[in-house]
Design a protein around this motif. Structure first.
Motif, PDB file in Angstrom:
ATOM      1  N   GLY A 317       7.311   8.932  45.411  1.00  0.00           N
ATOM      2  CA  GLY A 317       6.347   9.930  44.967  1.00  0.00           C
ATOM      3  C   GLY A 317       6.925  11.141  44.272  1.00  0.00           C
ATOM      4  O   GLY A 317       6.202  11.866  43.581  1.00  0.00           O
ATOM      5  N   SER A 318       8.229  11.379  44.423  1.00  0.00           N
ATOM      6  CA  SER A 318       8.789  12.640  43.925  1.00  0.00           C
ATOM      7  C   SER A 318       8.882  12.703  42.411  1.00  0.00           C
ATOM      8  O   SER A 318       9.064  13.793  41.851  1.00  0.00           O
ATOM      9  CB  SER A 318      10.177  12.869  44.534  1.00  0.00           C
ATOM     10  OG  SER A 318      11.074  11.847  44.140  1.00  0.00           O
ATOM     11  N   HIS A 319       8.774  11.550  41.731  1.00  0.00           N
ATOM     12  CA  HIS A 319       8.862  11.553  40.266  1.00  0.00           C
ATOM     13  C   HIS A 319       7.512  11.777  39.598  1.00  0.00           C
ATOM     14  O   HIS A 319       7.443  11.896  38.371  1.00  0.00           O
ATOM     15  CB  HIS A 319       9.491  10.247  39.776  1.00  0.00           C
ATOM     16  CG  HIS A 319      10.916  10.081  40.208  1.00  0.00           C
ATOM     17  ND1 HIS A 319      11.953  10.763  39.617  1.00  0.00           N
ATOM     18  CD2 HIS A 319      11.459   9.330  41.206  1.00  0.00           C
ATOM     19  CE1 HIS A 319      13.093  10.430  40.206  1.00  0.00           C
ATOM     20  NE2 HIS A 319      12.827   9.569  41.176  1.00  0.00           N
ATOM     21  N   ARG A 320       6.436  11.831  40.388  1.00  0.00           N
ATOM     22  CA  ARG A 320       5.126  12.129  39.803  1.00  0.00           C
ATOM     23  C   ARG A 320       5.116  13.557  39.253  1.00  0.00           C
ATOM     24  O   ARG A 320       5.584  14.489  39.920  1.00  0.00           O
ATOM     25  CB  ARG A 320       4.018  12.020  40.853  1.00  0.00           C
ATOM     26  CG  ARG A 320       3.768  10.638  41.413  1.00  0.00           C
ATOM     27  CD  ARG A 320       2.391  10.589  42.102  1.00  0.00           C
ATOM     28  NE  ARG A 320       1.996  11.853  42.694  1.00  0.00           N
ATOM     29  CZ  ARG A 320       2.072  12.136  43.995  1.00  0.00           C
ATOM     30  NH1 ARG A 320       2.562  11.250  44.851  1.00  0.00           N
ATOM     31  NH2 ARG A 320       1.668  13.315  44.450  1.00  0.00           N
ATOM     32  N   PRO A 321       4.593  13.768  38.061  1.00  0.00           N
ATOM     33  CA  PRO A 321       4.577  15.107  37.485  1.00  0.00           C
ATOM     34  C   PRO A 321       3.840  16.130  38.351  1.00  0.00           C
ATOM     35  O   PRO A 321       4.171  17.317  38.330  1.00  0.00           O
ATOM     36  CB  PRO A 321       3.863  14.912  36.139  1.00  0.00           C
ATOM     37  CG  PRO A 321       4.055  13.472  35.825  1.00  0.00           C
ATOM     38  CD  PRO A 321       4.057  12.759  37.132  1.00  0.00           C
ATOM     39  N   ASP A 322       2.842  15.670  39.103  1.00  0.00           N
ATOM     40  CA  ASP A 322       2.033  16.593  39.896  1.00  0.00           C
ATOM     41  C   ASP A 322       2.463  16.642  41.359  1.00  0.00           C
ATOM     42  O   ASP A 322       1.769  17.222  42.200  1.00  0.00           O
ATOM     43  CB  ASP A 322       0.559  16.200  39.820  1.00  0.00           C
ATOM     44  CG  ASP A 322       0.304  14.797  40.401  1.00  0.00           C
ATOM     45  OD1 ASP A 322       1.278  14.008  40.502  1.00  0.00           O
ATOM     46  OD2 ASP A 322      -0.865  14.507  40.744  1.00  0.00           O
ATOM     47  N   ALA A 323       3.595  16.032  41.691  1.00  0.00           N
ATOM     48  CA  ALA A 323       4.027  15.977  43.093  1.00  0.00           C
ATOM     49  C   ALA A 323       4.277  17.378  43.631  1.00  0.00           C
ATOM     50  O   ALA A 323       4.957  18.192  42.998  1.00  0.00           O
ATOM     51  CB  ALA A 323       5.286  15.135  43.219  1.00  0.00           C
ATOM     52  N   GLY A 324       3.700  17.649  44.801  1.00  0.00           N
ATOM     53  CA  GLY A 324       3.857  18.968  45.420  1.00  0.00           C
ATOM     54  C   GLY A 324       4.082  18.838  46.905  1.00  0.00           C
ATOM     55  O   GLY A 324       4.535  17.801  47.408  1.00  0.00           O
ATOM     56  N   LEU A 325       3.738  19.868  47.642  1.00  0.00           N
ATOM     57  CA  LEU A 325       3.971  19.880  49.081  1.00  0.00           C
ATOM     58  C   LEU A 325       3.170  18.816  49.825  1.00  0.00           C
ATOM     59  O   LEU A 325       3.527  18.447  50.949  1.00  0.00           O
ATOM     60  CB  LEU A 325       3.648  21.266  49.647  1.00  0.00           C
ATOM     61  CG  LEU A 325       4.631  22.375  49.258  1.00  0.00           C
ATOM     62  CD1 LEU A 325       4.134  23.722  49.765  1.00  0.00           C
ATOM     63  CD2 LEU A 325       6.017  22.088  49.815  1.00  0.00           C
ATOM     64  N   ASP A 326       2.120  18.306  49.181  1.00  0.00           N
ATOM     65  CA  ASP A 326       1.373  17.228  49.816  1.00  0.00           C
ATOM     66  C   ASP A 326       2.243  15.986  49.990  1.00  0.00           C
ATOM     67  O   ASP A 326       2.041  15.181  50.908  1.00  0.00           O
ATOM     68  CB  ASP A 326       0.121  16.889  48.998  1.00  0.00           C
ATOM     69  CG  ASP A 326       0.441  16.474  47.566  1.00  0.00           C
ATOM     70  OD1 ASP A 326       1.390  17.047  46.982  1.00  0.00           O
ATOM     71  OD2 ASP A 326      -0.248  15.589  47.032  1.00  0.00           O
ATOM     72  N   LEU A 327       3.240  15.825  49.132  1.00  0.00           N
ATOM     73  CA  LEU A 327       4.161  14.706  49.265  1.00  0.00           C
ATOM     74  C   LEU A 327       4.987  14.838  50.550  1.00  0.00           C
ATOM     75  O   LEU A 327       5.236  13.841  51.241  1.00  0.00           O
ATOM     76  CB  LEU A 327       5.088  14.640  48.051  1.00  0.00           C
ATOM     77  CG  LEU A 327       6.132  13.521  48.071  1.00  0.00           C
ATOM     78  CD1 LEU A 327       5.454  12.152  48.007  1.00  0.00           C
ATOM     79  CD2 LEU A 327       7.113  13.684  46.902  1.00  0.00           C
ATOM     80  N   ILE A 328       5.370  16.061  50.871  1.00  0.00           N
ATOM     81  CA  ILE A 328       6.100  16.310  52.116  1.00  0.00           C
ATOM     82  C   ILE A 328       5.219  15.941  53.311  1.00  0.00           C
ATOM     83  O   ILE A 328       5.675  15.300  54.266  1.00  0.00           O
ATOM     84  CB  ILE A 328       6.536  17.780  52.201  1.00  0.00           C
ATOM     85  CG1 ILE A 328       7.414  18.170  50.997  1.00  0.00           C
ATOM     86  CG2 ILE A 328       7.257  18.053  53.513  1.00  0.00           C
ATOM     87  CD1 ILE A 328       8.727  17.451  50.930  1.00  0.00           C
ATOM     88  N   ASP A 329       3.961  16.327  53.243  1.00  0.00           N
ATOM     89  CA  ASP A 329       3.030  16.001  54.334  1.00  0.00           C
ATOM     90  C   ASP A 329       2.899  14.493  54.510  1.00  0.00           C
ATOM     91  O   ASP A 329       2.911  13.978  55.637  1.00  0.00           O
ATOM     92  CB  ASP A 329       1.654  16.608  54.058  1.00  0.00           C
ATOM     93  CG  ASP A 329       1.684  18.125  54.024  1.00  0.00           C
ATOM     94  OD1 ASP A 329       2.533  18.710  54.728  1.00  0.00           O
ATOM     95  OD2 ASP A 329       0.866  18.712  53.289  1.00  0.00           O
ATOM     96  N   ALA A 330       2.761  13.780  53.405  1.00  0.00           N
ATOM     97  CA  ALA A 330       2.596  12.333  53.466  1.00  0.00           C
ATOM     98  C   ALA A 330       3.843  11.655  54.032  1.00  0.00           C
ATOM     99  O   ALA A 330       3.755  10.719  54.833  1.00  0.00           O
ATOM    100  CB  ALA A 330       2.289  11.780  52.068  1.00  0.00           C
TER     101      ALA A 330
END
Length: 342
Positions: A317-330
């Motif tokens: 998920g980290s390469h998505r342009p819109d990746a943010g703190l929600d990725l950490i949560d997931a």
């Protein structure tokens, strides 16, 4: 082995204490984001930058490579180079930026480094190393140190290493980190040079006995704090850990303050993730990508329940342009779910 010159810099006692356990300089790994993460995990261990070449700073205008967060202290910068004047100028830049130590690389075996006549090839030129560190120390207001190998190619380490320490310490260096392997400059890749040449811990211990006034740290193949503690108990002044501190940081750094420095209490990996959130948010607000930071966090839960889900979620998920703190949560949800299920 006596009659050596007085040291140019005795060094900050707090930095020397921090050097009881240090995280090795590792190209492409120990950047400022990695160091910030590691500092959250250990308040005491000495952190090193990736190697920065003196030509890049002095001739290339790459001063941005020296950027770091004040939270990283104590932090040392490692320089690569072989021209005394250029290294002196680069050292001034590092001191102006506020580093706690300036280290000269005499250990990297890569072809690119060899072509620049620095790194491990300098084991063959101790007099030049002495000139370099003397110039660096003259320019520095912090301690100048050296990271070296026990020898290169067909050199006999039992002869070469004490002669190297004798010559370079006479120029003012009083703190050395010794990678307890030879470097084979012909025939082995940098990766192979980290694994194939046999380790000789006994030789490094012998150097501490022969040079009791020097602060000597050992590096190479140490992947747990129990071994690190044994090295310290054997009389060495410090232990530098590389790949294990990066790939399994929770095993090394979360327990370091307690087991190496004698401080009570330790954080959990989940606490560290939560403490990283404001830093990640600032990076994103400044236009940075989350991958710049999360790539260093992949091993946080190595060997623990949910580690695979954590790593996969961040990696994918980290390469998505819109990746943010929600990725950490997931990603963290995998760890928490596995904890509840176990």
């Amino acid at each position: 082995m006596s009659d050596r010159a007085e040291p140019v810099k005795q060094g900050n006692s707090d930095v020397r204490r921090a050097a009881s356990l240090s995280v090795a300089p590792m190209m492409d790994w120990t950047d400022r984001h990695c160091r910030y993460l590691h500092r959250l995990m250990s308040s005491q261990a000495l952190l090193y930058t990736e190697m920065v070449t003196a030509p890049a700073l002095v001739r290339g205008g790459a001063r941005h490579l020296l950027a770091f967060d004040a939270a990283e202290h104590p932090v040392a910068v490692q320089l690569g180079g072989s021209d005394p004047a250029e290294l002196a100028e680069a050292t001034r830049m590092c001191c102006d930026e506020g580093y706690d130590e300036v280290n000269l690389n005499v250990g990297c075996p890569s072809d690119r480094v060899q072509s620049g006549s620095f790194g491990a090839i300098l084991m063959e030129k101790p007099d030049l190393v002495a000139e370099c560190v003397a110039a660096m120390a003259e320019a520095a207001d912090v301690e100048v140190t050296v990271k070296c190998r026990i020898g290169v190619d067909d050199q006999v380490p039992e002869k070469v290493l004490p002669a190297f320490l004798e010559t370079v310490s006479a120029a003012g260096v009083q703190r050395f980190t010794i990678h307890a392997r030879k470097a084979w400059l012909q025939g082995l890749s940098p990766k192979e040079n980290r694994d194939i040449p046999p380790l000789d811990y006994d030789l490094v211990k012998q150097m501490k006995a022969a040079f009791p006034e020097l602060h000597i740290s050992i590096n190479g193949g140490i992947d747990n704090l129990e071994t690190a503690r044994e090295m310290l108990d054997a009389g060495l002044d410090g232990v530098m850990i590389g790949r294990a501190a990066y790939h399994t940081p929770s095993d090394i750094l979360l327990a370091a303050d307690e087991l190496i420095f004698g401080l009570s209490g330790r954080k959990t990996a989940v606490q560290v993730v939560d403490e990283m959130r404001p830093y990640i948010a600032r990076h994103l607000e400044g236009g940075g990508r989350i991958h710049n930071i999360t790539r260093h966090m992949l091993g946080l839960f190595a060997g623990r329940p949910g580690a695979r889900g954590w790593r996969r979620t961040l990696s994918e998920g980290s390469h998505r342009p819109d990746a943010g703190l929600d990725l950490i949560d997931a990603a963290l949800a995998h760890v928490q779910q596995d904890r509840l299920a176990s």
